[in-house]
Design a protein around this motif. Structure first.
Motif: not given
Length: 847
Positions: A133, A190, A193-194, A221, A224, A226-228
């Motif tokens: 990233q 990460f 979320v994981k 957001k 990356c 990633v929904d967080f």
């Protein structure tokens, strides 16, 4: 439609079913709270009884359950529908991997509100995947036009990933411009979320919190994919309490002084339309006393029993936090949470914050001071008088909680318990109000006696240079042998502690009398009763603090502060731990898997020894602790020069202030304004501002001073007026970010040593020396270096910034310890010479 029931034998082994039946039978069929342990087939094999209740409720000791366990309680009526309280508890424990079952008294049928979870397994972070990233062709570069690849940022990222994957504690000093917030936020997100495990990020300043929430998290957001969910968590006292709002609307005339009514009315009007019910949503700064009358407080909260629970701003915020992946908090809230968990042994349960196992502490150089503040306490007349004033208003004895209670008792008398209400009212009138007045008079007399005796002692011992200055007296072995301690403080404190406890016993009798009334009456009185109980608990805490203060304790530093206020002396008593090492080990290092401590200023002379000794990290053994120092990517040799005039007076010498005045004026003239002048003393700042302001204004530059406006507005004015000069101290040494040509000169008026006579500093210095250490080099110098580095760091905030740092303290060039200060700075050109030479080089550089 009836709730479906499942056979309990499908979830619970026969031995455990028998244990549940036996426990319920022993209570006469009341509710019992169990924690069940599971086998590999997710069946409950055995249960432990943790609480016993009545026919309708039982204490839910959820801290006793761990991930993979299940909490169980019975409904004696056989109806297994979960109540609102059951659902609230289930939502908390379910998010922490704990099941929640309801059974009947025979444990024949069961309703699984939340099914038991499998034992947790974690998915490690892939450094290659995450670091992609940050690469020149990565997602940040694609989405952000100003993005540039920084090698130190990726090095930090690698260290954070390693700490997350391997349960490490990582100390990382990341120089200005490293991009440390994204280097720790990306792994945090990460991981969360994981693994469906929240991560806490703690900062010291509001500025950094706002940067994380308003800038960095939205960028992450966007870039990356990633929904967080990232949430800023505020302390409870930042929110209004709707129960209090209701009471003040209906009974405000009884509860609050008339002089505060106008601002209270403004708050009540705002309470109807506020978005989140927090102080930050106000467009004015409320008086402390008025806000306290309306704020949410833990010991005045009935949680799910409150009629306003569903709409409560604080619990709405807490529910949002419970479902968040990343929580952004400040150090004070984090420490308060850790202390609560230590006291309740609830490291896997909900305390002030939802449970968490991974913490990132940014601005970690403040950890020790915040821990010290949280673990200390203070005693003043005001602290006690305010509590007594809640019971009966200090200005109007027809107002206050006792009067409010009497009013409510009249309602109870007309509706339910006439005789009981009359008895309680009579007790208030004949016993409690008189006892409260006696205690009030005792507090006034005792603090007046101590204040005058302490003031006389200060004058007699010649300890006060200025009549208006505050004097701090440390409670030493010598001091406790004085007449002031033996005959005045110790004696009076023992008396006052006993008197307070006697009064709280009377309040407990009142509480018990109310408990004898009918349920309807108790419901009518519940709101005022919880406020009364809160006063009782807080008064008991004061009594305990008074008793502890006069008890010998080698692990604490205790002192008293004597000051004159409108010609009358006043006194305050304070205590703080000599060291926070053991507390931080117990609260923090022993109970959290991953801890990242980072800042631009953690190392002294390129090592972390001072930090580790200061916050107890020297106790962390083995390979669990990792260390990393990352230099700033900025080119300091090109961007900055450091000027140290060697022919000026030292700060302790006569003529220093006059010389400083002329040198500051010359420096500001050369820089064309654009200067931040950092002081270590408010009195010197005020003195030089008065003398220099007209002279600087005459040069055509705007003169600003810390305190003339709030911090945010003052900095905005400084940034917009690009020739302005800002005089500041203390908090302005760090946390301010002025990029570009609005700031081209930082003036450090002297090395920022802590005042050596400050009680806690003095006590720690003595403790180091008793242990055979060198307190000056092992404690005083490192603390000053940290702040010195922060002050230096105000100048260069981007690759395009240029400027000069001038140090008007020749000790940095002439004393042996001066090398430690300079070696802790980035590698920049340093000019140590006569002031004429320094000023000439400054002219050349800025030209």
């Amino acid at each position: 439609m009836k709730t479906k029931k499942w056979p309990a034998k499908d979830f619970i082994m026969p031995e455990a079913v028998s244990a549940i039946r036996d426990a319920v039978e022993k209570t006469g069929g009341n509710e019992v709270f169990f924690v069940g342990r599971l086998n590999d087939d997710y069946q409950v094999t055995d249960v432990d009884v943790y609480a016993m209740g009545n026919k309708s409720a039982v204490p839910a000791l959820i801290k006793e359950a761990k991930y993979g366990d299940v909490i169980i309680h019975n409904h004696p009526d056989g109806i297994l529908d979960p109540s609102d309280a059951d659902l609230e508890i289930a939502s908390y424990v379910g998010s922490n991997g704990i099941g929640c079952y309801i059974v009947d008294n025979d444990a024949e049928y069961l309703y699984p509100v939340v099914k038991a979870q499998k034992k947790r397994t974690y998915e490690g972070l892939d450094f290659k995947e995450i670091s992609a990233q940050f690469m020149p062709a990565g997602s940040f570069a694609r989405h952000l036009p100003q993005y540039e690849y920084r090698e130190p940022q990726v090095e930090m990222l690698k260290s954070v990933v390693n700490a997350f994957n391997n349960d490490k504690i990582a100390i990382i000093e990341a120089g200005t411009g490293t991009g440390k917030s994204l280097a720790y936020l990306v792994p945090a997100v990460f991981w969360s979320v994981k693994n469906r495990e929240r991560v806490v990020v703690s900062t010291h300043t509001i500025n950094l919190q706002e940067q994380l929430i308003e800038k960095d998290i939205p960028v992450l957001k966007k870039c990356c994919g990633v929904d967080f969910k990232g949430v800023l968590v505020k302390g409870r006292n930042n929110y209004i309490c709707l129960r209090k709002v209701y009471n003040l609307r209906t009974e405000g005339g009884v509860l609050i002084e008339d002089r505060d009514r106008r601002q209270l009315n403004d708050l009540l009007e705002w309470a109807v339309k506020t978005r989140d019910g927090s102080k930050a949503d106000l467009n004015f700064v409320p008086q402390d006393d008025v806000w306290e009358a309306i704020q949410s407080e833990a010991d005045q909260c009935t949680r799910v029993k409150c009629r306003f629970y569903d709409d409560c701003f604080f619990y709405i915020a807490r529910r949002s936090a419970a479902s968040a992946d990343v929580l952004v908090v400040n150090h004070y809230l984090l420490m308060a949470d850790l202390v609560v968990r230590k006291e309740t042994k609830g490291h896997d349960a909900v305390a002030i914050l939802p449970p968490f196992k991974k913490i990132i502490i940014d601005e970690a150089h403040h950890l020790e001071s915040v821990a010290t503040a949280n673990l200390g306490y203070s005693i003043s007349k005001l602290r006690i008088i305010k509590l007594l004033g809640r019971l009966i208003n200090l200005k109007d004895n027809k107002k206050g909680l006792l009067q409010y209670l009497k009013n409510k008792l009249r309602d109870v008398s007309s509706a339910h318990d006439k005789s009981g209400a009359a008895t309680i009212t009579d007790m208030i009138n004949t016993e409690i109000m008189d006892a409260r007045q006696r205690l009030y008079d005792t507090v006034q007399a005792i603090f007046d006696d101590i204040s005058h005796a302490a003031d006389d002692y200060v004058v007699r011992e010649g300890l006060q240079k200025d009549r208006d200055e505050e004097t701090k007296l440390r409670i030493t072995s010598r001091f406790v042998s004085t007449a002031l301690w033996l005959d005045v403080i110790e004696t009076r404190f023992r008396t006052l502690s006993a008197d307070i406890l006697k009064f709280t016993s009377l309040l407990k009798v009142l509480e018990d009398e109310i408990g004898e009334l009918s349920k309807n009456s108790q419901d009518m009185l519940s709101s005022v009763l919880i406020d009364m109980v809160s006063c009782k608990i807080r008064l008991r805490l004061v009594a305990g603090d008074l008793a502890f203060f006069i008890t010998e304790d080698e692990k604490s530093c205790k002192w008293m502060e004597v000051k004159r206020y409108r010609e009358n002396p006043s006194v305050r008593f304070c205590a703080a731990p000599l060291s926070v090492s053991e507390d931080l080990k117990t609260c923090l290092y022993d109970n959290y898997n991953t801890i990242i401590l980072t800042s631009a200023t953690l190392a002294i002379n390129k090592n972390f020894k001072f930090l580790k000794d200061d916050v107890g990290l020297h106790q962390v053994t083995g390979e669990r602790l990792t260390e990393l120092i990352l230099n700033s990517p900025f080119d300091f040799k090109r961007q900055v020069i450091i000027g140290i005039p060697t022919d000026i007076s030292e700060p302790s010498e006569p003529g220093y202030a006059s010389a400083l005045e002329e040198n500051i004026l010359k420096t500001v003239e050369i820089s064309g304004g654009r200067a931040l002048i950092l002081f270590t003393s408010y009195s010197l700042l005020d003195n030089l501002y008065r003398r220099l302001s007209p002279r600087i204004t005459h040069l055509g530059y705007t003169c600003l001073k810390q305190g003339m406006d709030n911090r945010h507005n003052l900095l905005e004015t400084f940034k917009k007026d690009k020739t302005s000069v800002l005089f500041a101290t203390d908090s302005f040494w760090e946390g301010i970010d002025v990029k570009g040509d609005a700031l081209e000169c930082v003036i450090l008026t002297r090395l920022p040593f802590k005042v050596p006579t400050e009680p806690i500093i003095e006590a720690r210095v003595e403790a180091i020396e008793r242990a055979g250490g060198d307190a000056f080099y092992n404690y005083s110098v490192p603390m000053a270096v940290i702040k010195f580095k922060q002050g230096f760091g105000r100048l260069i905030r981007s690759r395009d910034d240029r400027g000069v740092v001038i140090i008007f303290d020749s000790r940095v060039a002439t004393k042996r310890y001066g090398k430690i200060f300079l070696q802790s700075l980035p590698d920049a050109r340093c000019i140590k010479d006569k002031k004429e030479v320094v000023f000439q080089e400054m002219v050349k550089f800025l030209a």
